[in-house]
Design a protein around this motif. Structure first.
Motif, short mmCIF file in Angstrom:
data_model
loop_
_atom_site.label_atom_id
_atom_site.label_comp_id
_atom_site.label_asym_id
_atom_site.label_seq_id
_atom_site.Cartn_x
_atom_site.Cartn_y
_atom_site.Cartn_z
N THR A 97 1.20 -1.70 4.84
CA THR A 97 2.20 -0.77 4.32
C THR A 97 2.52 -1.18 2.89
O THR A 97 1.97 -2.14 2.36
CB THR A 97 3.49 -0.80 5.17
OG1 THR A 97 4.18 -2.05 4.93
CG2 THR A 97 3.18 -0.69 6.65
N SER B 37 1.18 11.02 2.66
CA SER B 37 1.46 9.82 1.86
C SER B 37 1.94 10.15 0.44
O SER B 37 2.63 9.36 -0.18
CB SER B 37 0.21 8.94 1.79
OG SER B 37 -0.85 9.60 1.13
N GLU B 38 1.57 11.33 -0.06
CA GLU B 38 1.99 11.68 -1.42
C GLU B 38 3.48 11.98 -1.51
O GLU B 38 4.06 11.88 -2.59
CB GLU B 38 1.19 12.89 -1.91
CG GLU B 38 1.36 14.15 -1.07
CD GLU B 38 0.53 15.31 -1.61
OE1 GLU B 38 0.95 15.90 -2.63
OE2 GLU B 38 -0.52 15.60 -1.03
N THR C 272 -2.32 10.19 5.74
CA THR C 272 -2.80 10.30 4.36
C THR C 272 -2.31 11.59 3.71
O THR C 272 -1.93 11.60 2.53
CB THR C 272 -4.33 10.23 4.31
OG1 THR C 272 -4.77 9.08 5.03
CG2 THR C 272 -4.81 10.12 2.88
N PRO D 8 5.47 8.02 0.77
CA PRO D 8 4.56 6.87 0.74
C PRO D 8 5.13 5.62 1.38
O PRO D 8 4.37 4.77 1.86
CB PRO D 8 4.30 6.66 -0.75
CG PRO D 8 5.48 7.27 -1.44
CD PRO D 8 5.86 8.43 -0.59
N ARG D 9 6.45 5.47 1.38
CA ARG D 9 7.05 4.25 1.91
C ARG D 9 7.13 4.26 3.44
O ARG D 9 7.49 3.26 4.05
CB ARG D 9 8.43 4.03 1.31
CG ARG D 9 8.41 3.88 -0.20
CD ARG D 9 9.80 3.77 -0.79
NE ARG D 9 10.43 2.50 -0.45
CZ ARG D 9 10.22 1.36 -1.12
NH1 ARG D 9 9.38 1.34 -2.15
NH2 ARG D 9 10.82 0.25 -0.76
#
Length: 466
Positions: A396, A352-353, A349, A356-357
């Motif tokens: 995903t 993820s910024e 997390t 993200p992929r």
């Protein structure tokens, strides 16, 4: 002797990994407990004299961070001079580089022409090791002594002979000693196979070729992971999560991570996480290290050889006395099966910024540990079983999560209901996917599963962590 060109190094890597895989198959085929024969809850490695992993196969990745550290702690405590041909050492102490107590590492030195060449080792979950609850998974444990028998590095085999006093101590403290005896010998047998295969390789290629090739493979893994980290934008990334309880109190427990990416290195810092708690969700240091390695290796090229070289660009900060680095006498049996999963999701997390992929959504957050024990009505003998069920994996940005899949840190298999019913006084009335349990969304999480049992014994003791 062949050159250390890329093709030859790949061949060497594959041969070493194949030895590790053969170790695992030996354990699967010869073990007594379903946790090995069905669940495959173990990991197998080859290490050099410096306790660096040169090859491994991730039957269960949750132990990847422990294998090298457990071996290093063992060497530091016992000294290299203490090893002799035919020795087998066992170790499960959470405060000496081990995971939670059920994970036992068994190590064997490999001597070639009278000289120490390296080590072969495996780590596996022994299904019953004593303690206050059958299956040694006390969800309400408040210290390590309630969780089972704790072993410092000691010899199970001394120059090829059983160390009978050690075996007696272990067998006396485990509720199901026959299964322990069979599982330990399955582990020892796998080490003997690996030792034989390594000796055959050395006979064919020579010690220098394998040692130098292993060194180059570790350097290659380091370069490849550094290149992958370099693709992540430099910066500092944070995330905080809360554990709902510790099994003893209902207090919310914060865990925090700060990830600093600087060029081709990454620092994962858990400073600010809760002090260690009274219940068993604390993590041993190597459990936290494994979470970090699993998370970062999952976000990078899956074809990077898994060895100690891949750990070099990663620095881990886990303050002692916190929920991510338990100190004596804190309990930690749920650190492997529950808290480690949350640490992996925490890292995903936080990153993820910026990538993200590459990340995966959170999993079910638990291995849904379910343990039973008692006297079997058909045999009059004590039985104990450690089992787990799969909550499904997170989605995903490309696809739904996988149904009935254990969390990211595990590669273990569900135990079929026929095995449960054949060994334990249980009848299975329902075993199914739970509709819509993955949540809504364009891409949905994997479905969890549900089992309904009927106990066909007068009495059963249950311990669960979910």
């Amino acid at each position: 002797m062949p050159e250390h060109d890329p093709v030859s190094l790949l061949t060497l890597h594959n041969r070493l990994v194949n030895i590790c895989e053969e170790m695992g198959y030996v354990m699967m085929k010869t073990a007594y407990s379903t946790i090995f024969s069905e669940g495959l809850d173990f990991c197998c490695v080859i290490l050099n004299k410096d306790a660096e992993i040169i090859a491994e196969t991730e039957f269960t990745p949750s132990m990847i961070g422990a294998m090298t550290h457990t071996m290093k702690w063992t060497i530091e405590e016992t000294g290299l001079e203490s090893f002799a041909p035919g020795d087998v050492i066992i170790h499960n102490d959470s405060y000496r580089g081990g995971c939670h107590l059920p994970e036992h590492m068994v190590m064997k030195p490999v001597f070639i022409d009278g000289e120490l060449f390296g080590f072969v080792g495996n780590m596996g979950h022994i299904a019953e090791i004593g303690g206050k609850a059958p299956g040694s998974f006390a969800a309400d444990a408040t210290d390590i002594y309630q969780e089972g028998l704790r072993l410092p590095p000691v010899k199970l085999m001394d120059r090829g002979k059983h160390v009978e006093d050690v075996w007696k101590i272990i067998m006396t403290n485990h509720r199901t000693p026959r299964n322990t005896w069979g599982d330990f010998h399955a582990m020892i047998g796998s080490l003997q196979v690996a030792e034989k295969r390594l000796a055959e390789m050395v006979g064919r290629y020579g010690k220098f070729y394998i040692e130098e090739g292993a060194r180059r493979l570790m350097d290659y893994s380091e370069r490849r992971l550094r290149a992958e980290i370099s693709e992540i934008p430099d910066g500092t990334y944070h995330f905080e999560h809360w554990l709902e309880d510790d099994g003893v109190s209902t207090d919310m427990i914060p865990i925090k991570v700060t990830i600093t990416v600087r060029g081709d290195e990454v620092i994962v810092d858990f400073t600010g996480s809760s002090p260690q708690v009274k219940g068993p969700i604390n993590c041993a240091w190597v459990v936290t290290a494994s979470a970090v390695y699993i998370a970062l290796l999952s976000l990078t090229d899956p074809y990077i050889p898994r060895n100690s070289g891949a750990f070099r660009p990663i620095k881990i900060i886990a303050p002692a006395g916190t929920v991510v680095n338990v100190k004596h006498p804190g309990p930690c049996v749920a650190g492997n099966t529950d808290s480690q999963i949350k640490l992996i999701d925490l890292i995903f997390t936080a990153l993820s910024e910026v990538i993200p992929r590459q990340v995966i959504a959170g999993s079910g957050g638990s291995c849904s540990n379910f343990l039973i024990g008692g006297i079997h009505p058909d045999t009059g003998q004590y039985y104990s079983n450690y089992g787990f069920d799969a909550p499904g994996s997170g989605a995903t940005v490309f696809k739904d999560g996988n149904d009935a899949e254990l969390p990211r840190h595990a590669n273990t298999r569900n135990t079929p209901m026929e095995v449960f019913e054949g060994r334990y006084p249980l009848l299975t009335w329902e075993y199914r996917l739970v509709q819509d349990s993955g949540g809504p969304g364009r891409f949905r999480g994997g479905l969890g599963i549900r089992r309904i049992y009927e106990v066909v014994a007068p009495e059963v003791t249950v311990s669960a962590l979910r």
